[in-house]
Design a protein around this motif. Structure first.
Motif, short mmCIF file in Angstrom:
data_model
loop_
_atom_site.label_atom_id
_atom_site.label_comp_id
_atom_site.label_asym_id
_atom_site.label_seq_id
_atom_site.Cartn_x
_atom_site.Cartn_y
_atom_site.Cartn_z
N GLU A 66 0.82 -1.20 0.00
CA GLU A 66 0.00 0.00 0.00
C GLU A 66 0.87 1.26 0.00
N ASP A 67 0.33 2.31 -0.62
CA ASP A 67 1.07 3.57 -0.73
C ASP A 67 1.57 4.06 0.62
N ILE A 109 5.46 -1.46 -7.40
CA ILE A 109 5.70 -0.32 -6.51
C ILE A 109 6.25 0.85 -7.31
N ARG A 111 5.71 1.55 -10.39
CA ARG A 111 4.63 2.17 -11.17
C ARG A 111 3.83 3.14 -10.29
N ARG A 112 3.54 2.70 -9.05
CA ARG A 112 2.79 3.57 -8.14
C ARG A 112 3.57 4.84 -7.84
N GLU A 115 3.29 7.11 -10.75
CA GLU A 115 1.95 7.69 -10.84
C GLU A 115 1.77 8.83 -9.84
N LEU A 116 2.18 8.57 -8.64
CA LEU A 116 1.97 9.57 -7.58
C LEU A 116 3.05 10.64 -7.59
#
Length: 204
Positions: A66-67, A109, A111-112, A115-116
Motif C-alpha cells: 500500500e502507498d 511499486i 509504477r505507483r 503515478e503519484l
C-alpha cells in the motif's frame, strides 16, 4: 544468495532489535529487512539503522504494497521496497543496485511511485505532522503492547522503568485516541507494525 561471488551474508536477525545491533556491529553494505519483525518492527528498525549505520542501505521485503507503507518506509530511510512475491533474481538485482547507492522498487511499486510522483510522497510526509505521530520509543512500546507483552516485559525489553513504560503507554493512547489494548493491537496491525498472526499468538 549462497553461491553469489559478490554477495556475502554476514548475519541474520530473528527480530528488528537484533537487526539494528548486527547492522551497527558489521556495517554491511545492504540490509534486507522484513516489515513485520517481532520486538521491533521493520519500519522502526530501518529508522534506527539509518541513524547508527548511515552508509548501510536498507531494502524492504514486505507483503504490504500500500502507498502508505511505502511512503512511511521511504520516510524512515529505506533505499528500496520489494514485495515478498519477488523472484530471487530480482532480489539479487535490488541488492546490487542498493550497494551502488541506487534506489530499487518492485515493478508494481515503481509504477505507483511514478503515478503519484516521488515529490508527492516527500511533500506528503513532511506535511503529515499530525497529533498521532509517535516518537520512536512510543512506537516501540506500542508494538510490544500489541504483541501481548505486559508492562514488566516491556520495561525489561527496553531497559526502562515501569513508570516510564506507563508514561509512554499513556502518551500512545492519548495521541491515537485509543484507550484499550485490543484497539492498540488493531491499529498496529493496520499500520503493518505487526502481522495479525503475531497478535493472535500473543493473546492465545
Amino acid at each position: 544468495m549462497v553461491g553469489e561471488e559478490d554477495i556475502d551474508i554476514v548475519g541474520e536477525a530473528s527480530n528488528g532489535r537484533q537487526a539494528v545491533q548486527l547492522a551497527k556491529r558489521f556495517l554491511p553494505d545492504v540490509v534486507v529487512m522484513d516489515v513485520a519483525m517481532p520486538v521491533l518492527n521493520g519500519m522502526e528498525a530501518t529508522r534506527q539503522i539509518a541513524q547508527v549505520a548511515p552508509e548501510t542501505k536498507v531494502l524492504i521485503l514486505s507483503s504490504y504494497g500500500e502507498d502508505e507503507h511505502v511512503q512511511q518506509l521511504i520516510e524512515a530511510g529505506a533505499a528500496g521496497y520489494l514485495v515478498k512475491q519477488t523472484a530471487a533474481n530480482e532480489l539479487l538485482k535490488a541488492i546490487r543496485e542498493a550497494r551502488k547507492g541506487r534506489a530499487y522498487f518492485s515493478p508494481a511499486i515503481a509504477r505507483r511511485l511514478r503515478e503519484l510522483g516521488r515529490q508527492t510522497f516527500a511533500n506528503g510526509a513532511r506535511a503529515r505532522k499530525r497529533s498521532d505521530h509517535l516518537t520512536a520509543r512510543e512506537a516501540e512500546v506500542l508494538q510490544l503492547i500489541a504483541e501481548g507483552r505486559a508492562n514488566k516485559q516491556v520495561d525489561a525489553e527496553l531497559s526502562i522503568s515501569p513508570k516510564t513504560v506507563e508514561k509512554h503507554r499513556q502518551q500512545v493512547m492519548n495521541k491515537l485516541g485509543i484507550h484499550d489494548v485490543a484497539g492498540l493491537t488493531r491499529h498496529a496491525i493496520s499500520k503493518g507494525m505487526i502481522e495479525s498472526g503475531a497478535a493472535l499468538r500473543a493473546v492465545s
